[in-house]
Design an enzyme around this catalytic site. Structure first.
Site, PDB file in Angstrom:
ATOM      1  N   CYS A 218      -2.985   4.594 -40.989  1.00  0.00           N
ATOM      2  CA  CYS A 218      -2.983   6.051 -41.058  1.00  0.00           C
ATOM      3  C   CYS A 218      -3.972   6.608 -42.070  1.00  0.00           C
ATOM      4  O   CYS A 218      -4.203   7.823 -42.109  1.00  0.00           O
ATOM      5  CB  CYS A 218      -1.580   6.543 -41.384  1.00  0.00           C
ATOM      6  SG  CYS A 218      -0.316   5.899 -40.245  1.00  0.00           S
TER       7      CYS A 218
ATOM      8  N   HIS B 227      -1.854  13.028 -44.113  1.00  0.00           N
ATOM      9  CA  HIS B 227      -1.466  12.341 -42.889  1.00  0.00           C
ATOM     10  C   HIS B 227      -0.115  12.884 -42.445  1.00  0.00           C
ATOM     11  O   HIS B 227       0.815  13.002 -43.246  1.00  0.00           O
ATOM     12  CB  HIS B 227      -1.389  10.836 -43.144  1.00  0.00           C
ATOM     13  CG  HIS B 227      -0.611  10.100 -42.100  1.00  0.00           C
ATOM     14  ND1 HIS B 227      -0.886  10.223 -40.755  1.00  0.00           N
ATOM     15  CD2 HIS B 227       0.457   9.246 -42.198  1.00  0.00           C
ATOM     16  CE1 HIS B 227      -0.031   9.471 -40.065  1.00  0.00           C
ATOM     17  NE2 HIS B 227       0.787   8.883 -40.914  1.00  0.00           N
TER      18      HIS B 227
ATOM     19  N   ASN C  95       3.596  11.613 -35.230  1.00  0.00           N
ATOM     20  CA  ASN C  95       2.741  10.816 -36.116  1.00  0.00           C
ATOM     21  C   ASN C  95       1.719  10.092 -35.249  1.00  0.00           C
ATOM     22  O   ASN C  95       2.060   9.155 -34.529  1.00  0.00           O
ATOM     23  CB  ASN C  95       3.608   9.821 -36.894  1.00  0.00           C
ATOM     24  CG  ASN C  95       2.818   8.925 -37.833  1.00  0.00           C
ATOM     25  OD1 ASN C  95       1.618   8.729 -37.654  1.00  0.00           O
ATOM     26  ND2 ASN C  95       3.484   8.356 -38.819  1.00  0.00           N
TER      27      ASN C  95
END
Length: 338
Positions: free
Chosen positions: A122, A260, A290
């Site tokens: 990420c 993120h 996500n």
């Protein structure tokens, strides 16, 4: 740190285009209620996520990358023929080799250029910006294509109620070009890694252990949510304070914080610890989930298209995830929609 000891950064990079893409299929919280023991209320309260976009069975990371790049080309007067280097950040490549960057080169028939995939989970997109700027600083390259993309649904265990509620698929692409003698858009950078804790979030490959810890070897994403939450809230908050202090910025100097989009509870805890206002924070998790390396460019582009992100504003981009890895940059936004 006194003003005389502030760090400075060299940058010849300017961002000249951005493009994004998410698949058309929507996986809502109501849909997940039919798969696992969960509810819309439980998911929203704990994650802030309402929907995710899921790649079709025959749609892979390369496909969503190509779509993001085409979106960029449709919106901005840029060309790819003179791209010198392609960097793709992904944890879900169609194949380990050829790389996804090589696939991009082939798909768009780009001439002589370097290609590399980076594995920073990420944190991949922000790590890609750091690497892209470094390539431009050498003077050997003048134009770099940086892409963050993941099809996390392909490696999600939809019997695991703790992880399947989180993840979606998407891609984001930017072009970074050498500004010549002008100061570039990259104002600050920070990186940190805790490899000893890497077993808290992983995807297996050849080995059955990480740091002498036995792991699940089914090739799916496995996450210790409590440990990742604790690490992210603590370390990202420290990292934000560090990058601001080291380069002489304050939280008030930052126009937009773009973390993120892992989980809204993580983001809220970071806001509380750092003093960054919620109204100055851009995320993409509510309707996309996500999306790993794609979450930051998706958040920026959504706000940019709405006119919220304006030229000369300062953006703090902070990626964090598997590794455990952090990569942050402060950039001056200069792009305008044609």
């Amino acid at each position: 740190m006194s003003a005389t000891h502030l760090k400075s950064i060299q940058s010849h990079a300017r961002i000249t285009a951005i493009g994004t893409y998410v698949p058309s299929r929507i996986l809502s919280n109501a849909d997940l209620e039919q798969l696992v023991d969960t509810s819309d209320e439980w998911i929203v309260q704990r994650t802030g996520i309402r929907e995710r976009r899921i790649a079709a069975p025959d749609e892979f990371t390369s496909d969503i990358i190509f779509a993001a790049v085409r979106n960029m080309l449709d919106r901005f007067p840029v060309t790819l023929s003179d791209v010198d280097y392609i960097i793709v950040a992904t944890s879900t490549p169609d194949t380990f080799f050829p790389s996804m960057a090589a696939r991009v080169q082939g798909e768009f028939k780009i001439g002589s250029c370097g290609t590399v995939d980076i594995s920073a989970a990420c944190a991949g997109f922000t790590a890609g910006i750091q690497l892209g700027n470094s390539l431009l600083l050498t003077g050997l390259y003048r134009k770099v294509l940086v892409i963050g993309a993941d099809a996390i649904s392909k490696i999600t265990d939809y019997t695991d109620r703790t992880t399947c509620i989180l993840f979606g698929d998407g891609a984001g692409a930017i072009i970074m070009e050498n500004t010549g003698n002008e100061k570039g858009c990259l104002l600050a950078a920070y990186s940190h890694t805790d490899g000893a804790s890497g077993h808290h979030v992983y995807r297996s490959s050849l080995s059955s252990s990480i740091n002498q810890f036995d792991i699940v070897t089914n090739g799916m994403l496995v996450q210790n949510g409590k440990e990742v939450y604790r690490w992210a809230v603590t370390q990202v908050s420290k990292g934000i304070q560090r990058i601001l202090q080291d380069y002489g910025f304050s939280a008030e100097d930052i126009d937009w914080f773009v973390p993120h989009s892992a989980n809204m509870r993580i983001v809220e805890a970071i806001q509380q610890r750092t003093g960054i206002a919620p109204e100055k924070t851009l995320t993409s998790m509510e309707y996309y989930g996500n999306t790993s390396a794609a979450s930051i460019p998706l958040a920026i582009d959504e706000a940019f298209k709405k006119g919220h992100v304006q030229p000369n504003q300062k953006l703090l981009l902070y990626g964090f995830g598997g590794g455990l890895t952090e990569a942050a940059v402060i950039i001056r936004w200069e792009l305008t929609e044609p």
